[in-house]
Design an enzyme around this catalytic site. Structure first.
Site, short mmCIF file in Angstrom:
data_model
loop_
_atom_site.label_atom_id
_atom_site.label_comp_id
_atom_site.label_asym_id
_atom_site.label_seq_id
_atom_site.Cartn_x
_atom_site.Cartn_y
_atom_site.Cartn_z
N ASP A 13 -11.32 2.76 4.12
CA ASP A 13 -11.58 1.32 4.04
C ASP A 13 -13.09 1.04 3.99
O ASP A 13 -13.51 -0.07 3.68
CB ASP A 13 -11.01 0.62 5.28
CG ASP A 13 -9.84 -0.28 4.95
OD1 ASP A 13 -9.72 -0.70 3.79
OD2 ASP A 13 -9.04 -0.57 5.87
N LYS B 10 0.84 -1.21 0.00
CA LYS B 10 0.00 0.00 0.00
C LYS B 10 0.87 1.25 0.00
O LYS B 10 0.59 2.23 -0.69
CB LYS B 10 -0.94 -0.02 1.22
CG LYS B 10 -2.04 -1.06 1.09
CD LYS B 10 -2.81 -1.31 2.39
CE LYS B 10 -3.80 -2.46 2.20
NZ LYS B 10 -4.48 -2.86 3.44
N GLN C 90 -4.90 -1.65 9.60
CA GLN C 90 -4.73 -2.97 8.99
C GLN C 90 -5.34 -4.04 9.90
O GLN C 90 -5.06 -4.09 11.09
CB GLN C 90 -3.24 -3.24 8.74
CG GLN C 90 -2.95 -4.52 7.98
CD GLN C 90 -3.53 -4.55 6.57
OE1 GLN C 90 -3.59 -3.53 5.89
NE2 GLN C 90 -3.97 -5.72 6.12
N1 GUN Z 1 -7.01 -7.07 6.01
C1 GUN Z 1 -7.36 -7.81 4.94
N2 GUN Z 1 -7.98 -7.05 4.03
C2 GUN Z 1 -8.00 -5.80 4.51
C3 GUN Z 1 -8.50 -4.56 4.01
O1 GUN Z 1 -9.07 -4.45 2.93
N3 GUN Z 1 -8.32 -3.49 4.83
C4 GUN Z 1 -7.73 -3.59 6.04
N4 GUN Z 1 -7.63 -2.49 6.77
N5 GUN Z 1 -7.26 -4.72 6.52
C5 GUN Z 1 -7.40 -5.82 5.77
#
Ligand code: GUN
Length: 280
Positions: A114, A47, A91
């Protein structure tokens, strides 16, 4: 059979975003990583790289695994107030001693790129879609749109009922007038459901969950699974060789939904920065 090329579409989106970012003073995404889960660390670094690629500042907040809930909340509150931060991503998964739902509900909904805050979830479920939409589900819809695949009137079968993928994908497809069937670990006869699918979306994390005999001819297949085999190869939840022989469209793994997820995160972050200019 046509490959749904997420890598190519994600590149196109990123090129557009690079131009959008140039028109803004500053765009910042804060990524909060608690602990040292290897997969989470890898996702966070991907990211970060993607942000740099389009000119978004990525602000990494690394916190120890044993952080208490109160301290994590105070970190979130700081980011909520920081004008350099347009998007906040915590995350997942968080360590077990932390109440994830509580943490997600304390992120400013206007920075919740998100789309996991209850306010944004509500705006999705009620069909207005005016809040942030979770990145992987939004990437799935973008891919379908790019290839002119309309969900309207189709049977969409979703395997996996998570808050991150299955439930928001179901809402998005329902909002587009598809008939929805959500399967999960307690579903008794998975094959009976998947055989009905015009559009099949699978996000479970189990290699070979869907075999060739479980789908009908012409099915559109979206594979959200990411599994690492013992030989190091990355595969999805679908047996690609078998299912691609019957599918009209199918996403590869890697190169399908994965790059779209990251592109949508960048898109939501840029959207947040653009919204901020309208708010103040
Ligand atoms: N863990 C697995 N997929 C995601 C996601 O799309 N966003 C976040 N914040 N954590 C994750």
């Amino acid at each position: 059979m046509t490959i749904l090329d997420g890598k190519k579409l994600a590149e196109k989106v990123r090129n557009e975003l690079r131009n959008d970012v140039k028109k803004l003073d500053h765009v910042g995404l804060a990524v909060v990583l608690v602990g040292d889960d290897e997969a989470s660390r890898l996702y966070v670094s991907m990211k970060k790289k993607a942000c740099e690629d389009v000119g978004i500042e990525s602000i990494e907040v690394k916190l120890p695994n044993n952080i208490n809930e109160e301290m994590l909340i105070s970190e979130i509150e700081k980011l909520n107030l920081d004008s350099k931060v347009d998007g906040i991503l915590v995350q997942l998964p968080l360590p077990k001693h932390i109440n994830s739902a509580k943490i997600l509900s304390l992120i400013d909904p206007n920075k919740d790129v998100d789309g996991f805050h209850p306010q944004n979830v509500g705006l999705l479920v009620t069909g207005t879609e005016t809040g942030f939409i979770p990145c992987t589900p939004l990437g799935v819809i973008k891919l379908l749109e790019e290839y002119n695949i309309s969900p309207k009137g189709k049977n969409s079968v979703i395997v996996g009922a998570s808050n991150i993928v299955g439930k928001p994908v179901a809402s998005l497809l329902l909002n587009r007038n598809s008939t929805i069937d959500i399967c999960h670990i307690y579903t008794q006869d998975l094959k009976a459901h998947t055989l009905q699918a015009d559009i099949l979306v699978v996000g479970v994390g189990k290699t070979d969950l869907i075999r060739g005999d479980m789908v009908k001819d012409g099915v559109v297949v979206i594979d959200i699974g990411i599994n690492k085999l013992s030989n190091g190869k990355i595969v999805g939840d679908i047996n690609f060789d078998e299912v691609s022989k019957k599918a009209s469209y199918i996403t590869p793994v890697p190169g399908g939904v994965g790059p779209m997820t990251i592109a949508m995160l960048l898109q939501n972050t840029v959207q947040s920065a653009q919204n901020k200019n309208k708010r103040y």
